[in-house]
Write a protein that holds these residues in place. Structure first.
Motif, short mmCIF file in Angstrom:
data_model
loop_
_atom_site.label_atom_id
_atom_site.label_comp_id
_atom_site.label_asym_id
_atom_site.label_seq_id
_atom_site.Cartn_x
_atom_site.Cartn_y
_atom_site.Cartn_z
N THR A 83 0.85 -1.20 0.00
CA THR A 83 0.00 0.00 0.00
C THR A 83 0.87 1.24 0.00
O THR A 83 1.78 1.38 0.84
CB THR A 83 -0.92 0.02 1.23
OG1 THR A 83 -1.61 -1.23 1.33
CG2 THR A 83 -1.93 1.14 1.13
N PHE B 254 0.93 5.15 0.60
CA PHE B 254 0.20 6.31 1.16
C PHE B 254 1.13 7.02 2.13
O PHE B 254 2.25 6.56 2.40
CB PHE B 254 -1.09 5.85 1.87
CG PHE B 254 -0.85 5.05 3.13
CD1 PHE B 254 -0.97 5.63 4.39
CD2 PHE B 254 -0.51 3.70 3.06
CE1 PHE B 254 -0.76 4.89 5.54
CE2 PHE B 254 -0.29 2.96 4.20
CZ PHE B 254 -0.41 3.55 5.45
N VAL C 128 -4.61 3.66 7.27
CA VAL C 128 -5.45 3.04 6.24
C VAL C 128 -5.95 1.70 6.73
O VAL C 128 -5.18 0.89 7.26
CB VAL C 128 -4.65 2.87 4.93
CG1 VAL C 128 -5.45 2.03 3.93
CG2 VAL C 128 -4.33 4.23 4.32
N ALA D 211 -1.80 -1.13 -3.95
CA ALA D 211 -2.90 -0.17 -3.92
C ALA D 211 -2.30 1.21 -3.79
O ALA D 211 -1.62 1.51 -2.80
CB ALA D 211 -3.84 -0.47 -2.75
N ASP D 212 -2.50 2.05 -4.77
CA ASP D 212 -1.94 3.40 -4.77
C ASP D 212 -2.97 4.38 -4.21
O ASP D 212 -3.96 4.71 -4.86
CB ASP D 212 -1.54 3.78 -6.20
CG ASP D 212 -0.80 5.12 -6.23
OD1 ASP D 212 -0.60 5.71 -5.14
OD2 ASP D 212 -0.44 5.56 -7.33
N LEU D 213 -2.71 4.85 -2.98
CA LEU D 213 -3.64 5.77 -2.30
C LEU D 213 -3.05 7.16 -2.15
O LEU D 213 -3.59 7.99 -1.41
CB LEU D 213 -3.99 5.21 -0.91
CG LEU D 213 -4.35 3.73 -0.81
CD1 LEU D 213 -4.67 3.37 0.63
CD2 LEU D 213 -5.52 3.41 -1.73
N THR D 214 -1.94 7.40 -2.81
CA THR D 214 -1.19 8.64 -2.57
C THR D 214 -1.99 9.90 -2.87
O THR D 214 -1.78 10.94 -2.25
CB THR D 214 0.11 8.64 -3.40
OG1 THR D 214 -0.21 8.38 -4.78
CG2 THR D 214 1.06 7.58 -2.89
N LEU E 103 -5.38 10.17 -2.73
CA LEU E 103 -6.74 10.10 -2.20
C LEU E 103 -6.87 10.92 -0.92
O LEU E 103 -5.93 11.01 -0.12
CB LEU E 103 -7.13 8.65 -1.92
CG LEU E 103 -7.15 7.72 -3.15
CD1 LEU E 103 -7.61 6.33 -2.73
CD2 LEU E 103 -8.06 8.29 -4.24
N HIS F 220 -13.00 4.99 0.09
CA HIS F 220 -12.79 4.98 -1.36
C HIS F 220 -12.82 3.55 -1.89
O HIS F 220 -12.45 2.60 -1.18
CB HIS F 220 -11.44 5.61 -1.73
CG HIS F 220 -11.25 7.00 -1.22
ND1 HIS F 220 -11.63 8.11 -1.91
CD2 HIS F 220 -10.72 7.43 -0.04
CE1 HIS F 220 -11.33 9.19 -1.21
NE2 HIS F 220 -10.78 8.80 -0.07
N VAL G 50 -10.98 1.28 -4.49
CA VAL G 50 -9.65 1.33 -5.10
C VAL G 50 -9.41 0.05 -5.89
O VAL G 50 -9.68 -1.05 -5.40
CB VAL G 50 -8.55 1.50 -4.03
CG1 VAL G 50 -7.17 1.48 -4.68
CG2 VAL G 50 -8.78 2.78 -3.25
N VAL H 216 -11.39 0.96 0.94
CA VAL H 216 -10.43 1.38 1.95
C VAL H 216 -10.94 2.61 2.68
O VAL H 216 -11.71 3.41 2.14
CB VAL H 216 -9.05 1.68 1.34
CG1 VAL H 216 -8.48 0.45 0.67
CG2 VAL H 216 -9.12 2.85 0.37
N ILE I 119 -9.42 5.90 4.80
CA ILE I 119 -8.23 6.70 5.08
C ILE I 119 -8.57 7.69 6.18
O ILE I 119 -9.51 8.47 6.06
CB ILE I 119 -7.75 7.44 3.82
CG1 ILE I 119 -7.47 6.44 2.69
CG2 ILE I 119 -6.51 8.26 4.12
CD1 ILE I 119 -7.10 7.10 1.37
#
Length: 416
Positions: free
Chosen positions: A61, A63, A70, A101-104, A106, A111, A113, A135, A137
């Protein structure tokens, strides 16, 4: 014309032509060779297409780990690979690819994802299960909590033993999690096993975080291990002690006072041992080594079966003065222990009294009278007849004495 059609060679030619046309038609409609039967390669070899599912592939992940928390990202997923058998086998064994999982980009909130992959060979395709995750955040916060101690097997302590207030170092820890999780924290505990403990327990203990329902919360804790000290209170008893004087002071000296500090000690141990103790013995003072006022530090002997003695040492203050003497005349001698139905008579001294010379510090012997000195003879188990019996003396502390005679002669007879 009929003859031409009926010719076998003409019919064979037509059949071959139709077969070629059918083959061409099929290949034109498919547009490409079959995946299960690819066209021949150079050298006469063929390549096959295959599928394989790789389980428990970790999910990475991305973030802002410093400021965000998360939840909802699975630890692992299953990945179905499709491609050449050799590439699938290599990728399955080495797991050189990554599912992430790219949450950078968000924001805080919930969300949907899509999981992605990278570092997969070009000749392979991947299908991820699950492919889309939900997910949450949240902002990461840190809060300090006090540590409480839970005792395990406290009921297995021996009778009379019990734990005292535990000491935890450090006595508080920091928990880092989302605000929602922080608000759910009900207890921060360290657990210590007390089974058969008879003395202070010192142990490292891991920290466990619980919510109000007793569920363990998986959160970040610093430190995760604390030092715990649990004093164990054992049964105890306060006892006096007997000081045994050995040797003699130098000529012309006498004990003015001999005062222990403290006057009692506490012993710790099993109840059945303590019940049989009335006082402590074996504390000795050697008078032959004393010439002036002094304070002696003396170790307290630990009786057999006792766990601890407190204090382990005592101070004995000894005051010494010049010796004087005093004569107590005609001290009566009493009898003890004579059998029922017997009588006795003094033969020597015939009056049953002797002089006693006492020695001690001036302030000590000044107040001593005849009533303070007891003389007696023990007549137990003596048969009829004449006997020479030792004279015993009871007197105050810090004096010595000298008797006019150490023994007396008596006659035992049966009462008529």
């Amino acid at each position: 014309m009929d003859k031409l059609i009926e010719s076998p060679w003409v019919m064979r030619f037509i059949a071959l032509f139709l077969a070629l046309m059918l083959y061409a038609s099929v290949n034109i409609e498919s547009g490409s060779p079959s995946k299960s039967q690819p066209p021949p390669l150079l050298g006469g070899t063929t390549s096959t297409t295959d599928k394989s599912t790789v389980t428990e592939v970790p999910v990475v992940t991305y973030f802002d780990q410093e400021n965000l928390v998360v939840t909802g990202v699975p630890e692992t997923v299953s990945v179905t690979l499709e491609g050449t058998t050799g590439s699938i086998t290599k990728a399955s064994k080495q797991k050189g690819f990554e599912i992430y999982a790219d949450l950078t980009n968000l924001s805080i909130g919930t969300h949907q994802v899509k999981l992605k992959h990278k570092d997969l060979p070009d000749d392979l395709t991947a299908s991820i299960n699950p492919s889309i995750i939900t997910v949450s955040i949240e902002e990461k916060i840190t809060k300090s909590f006090p540590v409480t101690v839970d005792f395990l097997n406290e009921d297995k302590l021996e009778e009379g033993y019990e734990p005292d207030q535990p000491i935890v170092s450090p006595n508080s820890i920091n928990v880092t999690a989302s605000k929602e999780v922080i608000e759910r924290i009900s207890a921060v505990k360290a657990t210590i096993n007390l089974e058969n403990a008879k003395e202070t327990v010192e142990s490292d203990a891991t920290i466990t975080i619980y919510d109000g329902d007793g569920n363990i919360l998986p959160v970040e804790v610093e430190p995760s291990v604390v030092d715990v000290t649990v004093p164990i209170k054992s049964p105890s008893k306060e006892l006096p002690f007997k000081i045994v004087r050995e040797g003699e002071l130098g000529k012309g000296l006498s004990i003015l006072s001999l005062e222990p500090d403290p006057k009692q000690v506490t012993v710790y141990g099993p109840l059945d041992v303590l019940e049989n103790l009335e006082f402590l013995d074996g504390i000795k003072v050697d008078l032959s080594k004393l010439t002036e006022d002094t304070v002696l530090e003396v170790a307290i002997p630990k009786p057999e079966g006792v766990n601890k003695v407190s204090p382990e040492k005592i101070n004995i203050k000894v005051d010494i003065d010049n010796q004087e003497e005093k004569l107590l005349s005609d001290q009566s001698i009493q009898e003890v222990g004579m059998s029922e139905g017997k009588r006795f008579d003094f033969l020597d001294p015939d009056l049953g009294s002797i002089d006693v010379q006492i020695f001690g510090a001036p302030s000590v012997i000044e107040s001593i009278t005849s009533d303070d000195i007891e003389l007696y003879i023990n007549l137990s188990d003596l048969s009829d007849g004449e006997h020479e019996v030792k004279v015993e003396v009871n007197g105050p502390q810090n004096i010595t004495w000298s008797l006019e005679q150490e023994t007396v002669k008596v006659k035992i007879s049966s009462a008529s």
